[in-house]
Design a protein around this motif. Structure first.
Motif, short mmCIF file in Angstrom:
data_model
loop_
_atom_site.label_atom_id
_atom_site.label_comp_id
_atom_site.label_asym_id
_atom_site.label_seq_id
_atom_site.Cartn_x
_atom_site.Cartn_y
_atom_site.Cartn_z
N PHE A 235 0.84 -1.25 -0.02
CA PHE A 235 0.02 0.01 -0.10
C PHE A 235 0.83 1.35 -0.11
N VAL A 236 2.47 1.05 0.15
CA VAL A 236 3.15 2.46 0.18
C VAL A 236 3.88 2.36 -1.09
N ASP A 237 3.89 3.71 -1.88
CA ASP A 237 4.64 4.02 -2.89
C ASP A 237 6.04 4.22 -2.73
N GLU A 238 6.35 4.73 -1.75
CA GLU A 238 7.91 4.99 -1.52
C GLU A 238 8.16 5.36 0.00
N VAL A 239 9.13 5.27 0.44
CA VAL A 239 9.75 5.32 1.64
C VAL A 239 10.98 6.31 1.67
#
Length: 328
Positions: A235-239
C-alpha cells in the motif's frame, strides 16, 4: 458552542498549516494534536478501547496495559481516567519526562524499561514486560496497538476521508511510520477510493520497519526496533528515511516561525521537504500529517544541552547557518 462530558469526544480535525513560506514548496500540514490527548493517537486509542468493550474483553475491573513511547500512552491514560479503568503504560528511557508526568497526573502507572532485548531492542523488552504482566494477572487487558486492526481502521474511517474531503485533487500524502496504524489506515483508504494519490511513508534512520539496519534512535514516536505486524508495503509507494539531526533542525526552524511541533512532525516535514525538492512541480497538491505538538519535547529536541550531548555542537552550528541563510 461545543459541550462535552468525555475528553475523548473533542478533536479538531480540519486545521491545516500552509508550509510554503517555511520550506519553499507548497505543503499543507494536517494538525492532529488539537485534542485533550495532544496527538493523533487519540483516534486509535478510542477505537481500540471501544472495540474491546463491545467484544466483552474490557470490562469493569479490568486493568488496561500497553507499550507506548508516549503519545498513545497519554491518550489511553486520558480515556482510562474518564472511564474508570486502571492503566499501566510500559515505556522506556527515551520517553519524554513531560509525557511520563502527564500520564501519572492522569492517574496512570508508568513502568520504564531500561535494558534492551538482545535482538529486538527496547521495544522488544517493553513487549516482553507487557506479556509478563498479563501472565501475572488475568485482569490485565493488552490492546496491542502494534497488531490491533482497529488502530488502522480508525484512520481508514476518519483521517483518510477527512483529507480527501478537503483536498479532492490531492497528488501525494506524507505519513510518518511508527506502529504504522496511521500510515496503513490512510494508505488503504486512498488506494481503495483515490488510487492516483501517491503514498510516501516517512521513517527514522535506525528504524527496522522497512528492512533497513537498526541504529540508535533517541526521539520517541516514529520508527521501530521491530517490524510492525500491521505494515503492508504493497500500500506504500515510496519510503523516505530521515536522520534525527534533520528532525531537530526542522522542528527548530518551524518553531522560529511560531509553530511548535513534536519530533514526529519534524521528521515528516523534513522527509516531505526533501521529496518535494526532488519531485515537486508548481501545480502539485501535497499534504503531510502532523501527529503532535511540541510542548512535550521542550526538555529534548528544544533543549540545547540535550541536543549537544547527543548530536554534537556542530549540528546546532549547522542549524544556525541554515536559519541565517533562510532569513537572508
Amino acid at each position: 458552542m461545543a459541550i462535552i462530558t468525555n475528553p475523548q469526544d473533542f478533536n479538531t480535525d480540519d486545521l491545516y498549516v500552509d508550509l510554503e513560506p517555511v520550506i519553499g514548496s507548497e505543503l499543507f500540514l494536517k494538525c492532529e494534536g488539537l485534542n485533550f490527548a495532544g496527538s493523533v493517537k487519540l483516534k486509535a486509542a478510542s477505537a481500540m478501547v471501544e472495540a474491546a468493550e463491545q467484544d466483552g474483553i474490557l470490562r469493569p475491573g479490568s486493568f488496561l496495559i500497553e507499550s507506548s513511547s508516549g503519545n498513545l500512552g497519554v491518550a489511553l491514560s486520558m480515556i482510562a481516567a474518564a472511564k474508570g479503568y486502571k492503566f499501566v503504560c510500559v515505556t522506556d528511557s527515551r520517553c519524554n519526562l513531560a509525557t511520563r508526568r502527564l500520564m501519572e497526573a492522569l492517574g496512570s502507572e508508568v513502568h520504564i524499561v531500561t535494558e534492551p532485548d538482545p535482538h529486538e531492542g527496547l521495544l522488544g523488552a517493553r513487549l516482553n514486560h507487557v506479556r509478563e504482566m498479563c501472565a501475572s494477572d488475568e485482569r490485565y487487558v493488552w490492546l496491542n496497538q502494534y497488531a490491533n486492526p482497529n488502530s488502522w481502521k480508525a484512520h481508514f474511517d476518519t483521517t483518510g476521508p477527512e483529507i480527501a474531503r478537503q483536498f479532492p485533487e490531492l497528488d501525494v500524502l506524507f505519513v510518518g511510520a511508527g506502529t504504522t496504524g496511521t500510515l496503513m489506515g490512510c494508505a488503504r483508504y486512498f488506494k481503495e477510493h483515490h488510487p492516483s494519490v501517491r503514498i510516501v511513508a516517512v521513517d527514522s534512520v535506525g528504524s527496522v520497519s522497512f528492512g533497513t539496519p537498526a541504529a540508535r534512535r533517541m526521539i520517541p514516536g516514529l520508527g521501530s526496533g521491530v517490524r510492525p505486524p500491521m505494515l503492508d508495503e504493497s500500500f506504500v509507494d515510496e519510503v523516505i528515511h530521515v536522520e534525527e539531526a534533520d528532525t531537530i533542525r526542522t522542528c527548530q526552524r518551524l518553531a522560529r516561525t511560531g509553530f511548535l511541533f513534536g519530533g514526529s512532525t519534524g521528521t515528516v516535514v523534513s522527509g516531505a521537504e526533501r521529496w518535494l525538492a526532488q519531485h515537486g512541480t508548481p501545480d502539485i497538491t501535497a499534504v503531510a500529517i502532523a501527529p503532535d505538538l511540541g510542548e512535550r519535547y521542550l526538555d529534548t529536541i528544544y533543549q540545547s544541552h540535550w541536543v549537544e550531548d547527543l548530536y554534537g555542537e556542530d549540528m546546532l552550528d549547522a542549524d544556525r547557518t541554515t536559519t541565517v541563510a533562510l532569513a537572508a
